[in-house]
Design a protein around this motif. Structure first.
Motif, PDB file in Angstrom:
ATOM      1  N   MET A  29       0.824  -1.211   0.000  1.00 27.30           N
ATOM      2  CA  MET A  29       0.000   0.000   0.000  1.00 27.30           C
ATOM      3  C   MET A  29       0.861   1.266   0.000  1.00 27.30           C
ATOM      4  O   MET A  29       0.524   2.258  -0.637  1.00 27.30           O
ATOM      5  CB  MET A  29      -0.929   0.004   1.208  1.00 27.30           C
ATOM      6  N   ALA A  33       0.805   4.179  -2.645  1.00 27.60           N
ATOM      7  CA  ALA A  33       0.635   5.577  -2.265  1.00 27.60           C
ATOM      8  C   ALA A  33       1.742   6.446  -2.862  1.00 27.60           C
ATOM      9  O   ALA A  33       1.485   7.546  -3.367  1.00 27.60           O
ATOM     10  CB  ALA A  33       0.629   5.703  -0.748  1.00 27.60           C
ATOM     11  N   CYS A  36       1.021   6.860  -6.506  1.00 28.91           N
ATOM     12  CA  CYS A  36      -0.095   7.787  -6.738  1.00 28.91           C
ATOM     13  C   CYS A  36       0.338   9.236  -6.569  1.00 28.91           C
ATOM     14  O   CYS A  36      -0.064  10.110  -7.355  1.00 28.91           O
ATOM     15  CB  CYS A  36      -1.245   7.466  -5.788  1.00 28.91           C
ATOM     16  N   ASN A 309      -5.264   7.780  -1.404  1.00 30.71           N
ATOM     17  CA  ASN A 309      -4.336   6.641  -1.411  1.00 30.71           C
ATOM     18  C   ASN A 309      -3.349   6.719  -0.249  1.00 30.71           C
ATOM     19  O   ASN A 309      -3.009   5.692   0.351  1.00 30.71           O
ATOM     20  CB  ASN A 309      -3.587   6.587  -2.739  1.00 30.71           C
ATOM     21  N   SER A 312      -5.145   5.606   2.872  1.00 24.36           N
ATOM     22  CA  SER A 312      -5.297   4.144   2.923  1.00 24.36           C
ATOM     23  C   SER A 312      -4.003   3.478   3.362  1.00 24.36           C
ATOM     24  O   SER A 312      -4.003   2.561   4.205  1.00 24.36           O
ATOM     25  CB  SER A 312      -5.712   3.625   1.546  1.00 24.36           C
TER      26      SER A 312
END
Length: 429
Positions: A29, A33, A36, A309, A312
């Motif tokens: 993740m 991130a 992104c 993102n 998250s």
């Protein structure tokens, strides 16, 4: 002593944030991130560069054809043909001395009709004076040359656009006849194609023919002392509206035109109207302002994607570090300190994304700016390649703004730290 303690605390928090890892899910993740943030920054930089390029290119071409500011006779409005005014060298010197003015030149224009074997086209013959700055026209030339015009002899050589040459089947050296309607009787004149230009601005190319000011004066029935007005080129950093206001105060014109060409009340002891290029072509500059709105929408969307993102990724890290958080709380670490640790962790991820996003976005912009590898249809977009212009102050503001927005947004997902109880989280597997 207090400063030393604060410095030690910051070092400790930074160390924990740097060493704070996570499981496989958290690692994935966090990479997502970072990606992104990088993609969002790259897209925002490219969007800003392209919009800046379109704005500067289109505005530069419109100003090149129509000048930044025009002084014309009262009542001329926004028509192609202006009423005659007597040229005043002292007035020209006064205009030239105004703050922001880089160049002043005479001009005159006359509407006419070209009739060929298979087509009829309406044109505007724009008369160049000897002092006319031809640097813009030189950059648009694709064949031939720009004639030399003087005040002593009339020159019937003209510069015609490629679009007009195609429609009228004209080539370099060809002569063409123009019918000018107006006045007591129609007038005819024969001009010769000395040069061909192509600016990509179809609205101007299809009807603008560059000729001699003396020819326009003769066709209009004017003497050498009469002109259509004064064209003013501004310095690169000058504001057209401010300079127009200075001219209004200095020259006391009859009226200052607003954005739609309607005269507003002003001092009535002059004979000239002042109009900026934005006043004369509001639809083009309104479109350019709309591009700025589109860029703002893109930036908001990209920032939202980056924040979602990042949130998250940080949430997953917090959940996977629940036991560590419980141990640190049991050792006496406060919620605010723990929250700052995870915010610092998100800052590191954001900075990494900013680095890759800047590298990608700036490389794409600079490659396009200096090579023009991405092309456009000139008839549809008024230019042959996607224009790009990088404004470095915008790059700095974009990076600082992205870092600030993402960091502030992390206050919400990291607030979950306060809800973690030490006794339960230490047993958490």
């Amino acid at each position: 002593m207090r400063e030393s303690k604060n410095s030690d605390r910051l070092i400790l928090e930074t160390f924990i944030a740097r060493r704070l890892g996570g499981g496989r899910k958290a690692g994935i993740m966090l990479r997502v991130a970072t990606l992104c943030v990088a993609v969002s920054v790259a897209v925002m930089l490219v969007a800003l560069g392209v919009v800046n390029g379109f704005r500067s290119t289109v505005a530069g071409k419109v100003s090149g054809f129509a000048s930044d500011i025009q002084l014309t006779a009262r009542g001329s409005g926004n028509s192609y043909e202006t009423l005659p005014v007597v040229y005043d060298s002292l007035l020209a010197d006064e205009i030239r001395s105004t703050d922001g003015v880089a160049h002043v030149q005479r001009f005159a224009a006359k509407a006419g009709i070209i009739r060929g074997d298979s087509a009829i086209r309406g044109i505007v013959l724009k008369g160049f004076a000897p002092e006319t700055d031809t640097s813009f026209l030189h950059r648009q030339m694709i064949a031939g040359r720009i004639p030399t015009y003087t005040d002593t002899a009339r020159n019937r050589e003209a510069v015609v656009s490629r679009a007009l040459c195609r429609s009228m089947r004209l080539r370099l050296g060809d002569k063409f006849e123009v019918l000018f309607v107006g006045g007591e009787s129609p007038r005819r004149d024969r001009l010769r194609v000395a040069g061909i230009y192509d600016s990509g601005m179809e609205e101007f190319d299809r009807m603008t023919v560059i000729g001699d000011l003396g020819v326009v004066q003769r066709i209009s029935g004017w003497g050498r002392e009469l002109i259509g007005g004064y064209e003013i080129a501004l310095s690169p950093d000058a504001d057209p509206d401010r300079t127009a206001s200075l001219l209004a105060e200095t020259l006391h014109p009859a009226a200052v035109l607003d954005g739609w060409g309607a005269p507003e009340p002003a001092e009535r002891n002059g004979e000239l109207d002042i109009s900026t290029v934005g006043d004369r072509y509001p639809q083009i500059f309104d479109w350019l302002r709309m591009l700025g709105l589109n860029t703002a929408i893109v930036i908001v969307i990209m920032l939202t994607v980056a924040v979602v993102n990042m949130s998250s990724g940080v949430l997953i890290v917090v959940l996977e570090q629940t036991r560590t958080i419980g141990i640190l709380k049991a050792l006496g670490m406060r919620n605010a300190v723990l929250q700052r640790i995870f915010v610092l962790r998100s800052v590191r991820i954001t900075l990494r994304g900013l680095l890759w996003g800047n590298l990608t976005g700036l490389v794409l912009c600079l490659v396009q700016q200096y090579t023009g590898v991405v092309t456009l249809d000139p008839e549809s977009y008024m230019m042959a390649a996607v224009p790009v212009r990088v404004e470095w102050w915008q790059v700095v503001c974009l990076n600082a703004g992205t870092l600030a927005v993402v960091t502030l947004a992390m206050a919400l997902p990291t607030a979950i730290v306060a809800r973690i109880a030490p006794d339960k989280s230490i047993r958490f597997q």
